[in-house]
Structure formats: structure tokens, C-alpha cells
Design an enzyme around this catalytic site. Structure first.
Site, mmCIF file in Angstrom:
data_model
loop_
_atom_site.group_PDB
_atom_site.id
_atom_site.type_symbol
_atom_site.label_atom_id
_atom_site.label_comp_id
_atom_site.label_asym_id
_atom_site.label_seq_id
_atom_site.Cartn_x
_atom_site.Cartn_y
_atom_site.Cartn_z
ATOM 1 N N ASP A 232 0.146 -7.663 1.616
ATOM 2 C CA ASP A 232 0.590 -5.998 1.480
ATOM 3 C C ASP A 232 2.117 -5.988 1.127
ATOM 4 O OD1 ASP A 232 0.354 -3.459 2.038
ATOM 5 O OD2 ASP A 232 0.291 -3.504 4.337
ATOM 6 N N SER B 121 4.419 2.986 8.258
ATOM 7 C CA SER B 121 4.169 1.633 6.869
ATOM 8 C C SER B 121 5.196 1.086 5.704
ATOM 9 C CB SER B 121 3.494 2.423 5.909
ATOM 10 O OG SER B 121 1.923 2.120 6.492
ATOM 11 N N HIS C 136 0.480 -0.656 -0.230
ATOM 12 C CA HIS C 136 0.174 0.311 -0.123
ATOM 13 C C HIS C 136 0.727 1.388 0.367
ATOM 14 C CE1 HIS C 136 0.108 -0.096 4.287
ATOM 15 N NE2 HIS C 136 0.474 1.012 4.418
#
Length: 333
Positions: free
Chosen positions: A168, A275, A138
Site C-alpha cells: 500500500d 492516508s 490507495h
């Protein structure tokens, strides 16, 4: 997701100034890279708001049957892999947060992924000296331009090598890079609840931020969207905050196309921009890729209000290691 966002034209500027364990023979050298892969053909153009979709964690994983909101935390050519007994931290600083930070920070980068609509900031982990970097899917999904800044302020252009939206995960490769310090990948199977950990990333674009905590749970089922622009597709307000799902309010969009993976849970502070960064044991081994954070339902009216409440989630490093050959082969799942 846990990236910090900027409108188009507000691209992040580089931040100024910051031994590898024996190579495990199970890791083959990466293949020669073909021209960069284009973004996944099924990915649609996304705006800056689409990049901050929050997600629902499976209620049973927490207990009590209550729905929650989670915000996605948007030299050598071989990977250093080890068990968690390998010590990367110098003996004099073994078991200290300062020692882990000093040893591992040079292997953590800031990633700026831009599209025509805006840009987002995430983090990544260098796994080879010539610039292979693991991050979250992402963080780079749908990006037309990727810039990577190392801990010492050097900037590189990067291309996507492979992606796996179901886990992911993404692998990107720096252009014209060499002599970088690769992180040592540990063994997440040996992680136990209560183990001390350190997280390093770029929350809100603050490169090289270090936080610490413990592993607070194992095998949490975390459900995240595989598409990053679902909020706008479903007619959400332009700012995308908040939204309602099943009668409850969340900070983002659970979306209609989701995937669930098993995650490490930590109370080390994770915020937007962490992230793709590293979750590290006290010997300096990477045991997880930070990917998501809990976001209290109905508590935010904008992405800037979302912050850590001590419930963060990371993809176990053994999941990454098992997926690495597929990513190197150019997967676009």
C-alpha cells in the site's frame, strides 16, 4: 480508506498559509525520471464510493476471534535518513507536540486525486527537496489527475512514479518543484510500545491537522484490498455503506484481492484524509506512513459518519525505505 470524498467538479481548493539531517550514504540519488507512468493497467475505473473501501483486520491480531472493520486511511535530490536519536526539533521545543508540528508540518502535503467519477483527498510526505513524495497506493490508485498542496499553500501537479499495492505504498513526483523541505526518515525498528507520537495529515481536507498519542502495539497484521472498486463490482448499493461479510456488518468492502502487512498501531487520532500522512516520533523523525483506521462494524451509514476511535495503523518507515528503490524504478505492482 481514509480519504475524504467529493463528487466530480468539487475539486479541493488550496489551503492558504503555514535542517535536514546528514544524508545517509545508503540512499543513492534518484534516477532521472522518464515520462510519467500511466495508472496500473490492471486498475479499473473507480467511482468516489470505490475509493472508500473499508477492510478487515486479521482477527487474531486483536484477539478474541471477533471480526472487525478497518477503514483505509487513503532543493535536494537525496533522502534524509536517520535513527530515531536524530533530533529534527529545535532544542528549546524538544519532546513537545508543538515542536514536532512546527518542525515537520512543512514536509507534509495534501493530495487531491481525481478521476472522471469524482475525487478523493489524502496526504503525503516530502522526502526530497525537488518533490518526491511518499503516500499510500490507495490514495492515488487509478487517478487521472493529481494535485498536491504544500503547507504554505503552493499547488503542484504530480505524476505517479511507482506503486506497490502489496505494501500500500506509492511514490509520486511534483512537476517543476524545488527548495521543498524534506522530512527525515527515522528507524521504525527502534519504536517501542508506549512511545509518544504525532500524526500530521489532511483529515476531511483539513490540511495540516496535528494529533498526538502513543504507539499502542507493534506488528499488527492489517489486511487491505489491493483493488479500490471491488464494492461496486460485487453489486453493493451505490453508496457502498454498509455491507455484510461472514454474517457481520462492515463499513466498506474486504474485497477478493487483498494483501496483509505488519503495521504500527497508534491511538493518535486518524480520520479519512490522513492516508499517506506522517506518524512522527518526538524528535521529529518519520517512523510510519498512516494508512488505516479501525471502523466499528455496523456503526456508519455513510462515510461521513466514520471517525477515529483511537485505533489507527501506520506502515513502518523501514518498510518504506526498503521499497524506495523499487518505487523509484517505476514499479507498478
Amino acid at each position: 480508506m481514509t480519504e475524504s470524498f467529493h463528487r466530480s467538479g468539487e475539486y479541493d481548493t488550496p489551503h492558504e498559509g503555514q535542517q535536514q539531517a546528514p544524508v545517509n550514504p545508503e540512499w543513492p540519488p534518484p534516477p532521472a525520471y522518464a515520462p510519467a507512468h500511466a495508472p496500473h493497467p490492471k486498475k479499473r475505473r473507480r467511482g468516489p464510493v470505490a475509493l472508500i473501501a473499508a477492510v478487515a483486520i486479521v482477527a487474531a491480531a486483536i484477539g478474541g476471534g471477533t471480526a472487525y472493520g478497518i477503514q483505509e486511511l487513503t532543493g535536494t535530490d537525496t533522502v534524509a535518513s536517520s535513527s530515531t536519536s536524530t533530533t529534527v526539533v529545535p532544542a528549546g521545543q524538544k519532546g513537545t507536540v508543538a515542536g514536532v508540528a512546527k518542525a515537520v508540518s512543512p514536509s507534509i502535503v495534501e493530495i487531491s486525486a481525481a478521476s472522471n467519477a469524482g475525487s478523493s483527498t489524502g496526504s503525503g510526505v516530502i522526502i526530497t527537496g525537488d518533490g518526491e513524495i511518499v503516500t499510500n497506493n490507495h490514495v492515488v490508485s487509478g487517478a487521472s489527475r493529481i494535485k498536491v498542496t504544500t503547507s504554505d499553500g503552493r499547488s503542484y501537479t504530480a505524476k505517479v512514479v511507482g506503486t506497490d499495492s502489496k505494501k500500500d505504498l506509492a511514490l509520486i513526483k511534483l512537476e517543476n518543484a524545488s527548495g521543498l523541505k524534506a522530512a527525515t526518515l527515522g528507524d521504525s525498528a527502534g519504536v517501542q510500545v508506549g512511545d509518544q507520537v504525532v500524526a500530521i495529515g489532511s483529515p476531511e481536507g483539513l490540511s495540516g491537522t496535528v494529533t498526538s498519542g502513543i504507539i499502542s502495539a507493534l506488528d499488527r497484521d492489517v489486511t487491505v484490498p489491493t483493488e479500490e472498486d471491488q464494492g461496486q463490482q460485487q453489486g453493493q448499493p451505490e453508496d457502498g455503506w454498509p455491507f455484510e461479510f461472514g454474517g457481520r456488518q462492515f463499513n466498506g468492502d474486504t474485497g477478493s484481492d487483498t494483501t496483509t502487512y505488519k503495521a504500527l498501531q497508534t491511538d493518535a487520532s486518524l480520520n479519512p484524509g490522513n492516508s499517506g500522512g506522517a506518524l512522527i516520533d518526538m524528535n521529529g523523525n518519520i517512523i510510519g506512513i498512516n494508512s488505516a483506521m479501525y471502523s466499528p462494524a455496523g456503526s456508519a451509514s455513510s462515510s461521513s459518519d466514520a471517525g477515529s476511535v483511537g485505533l489507527g495503523f501506520a506502515i513502518p518507515i523501514n518498510t518504506v525505505k526498503a521499497d524506495l528503490a523499487k518505487l523509484r524504478a517505476g514499479a507498478t505492482d
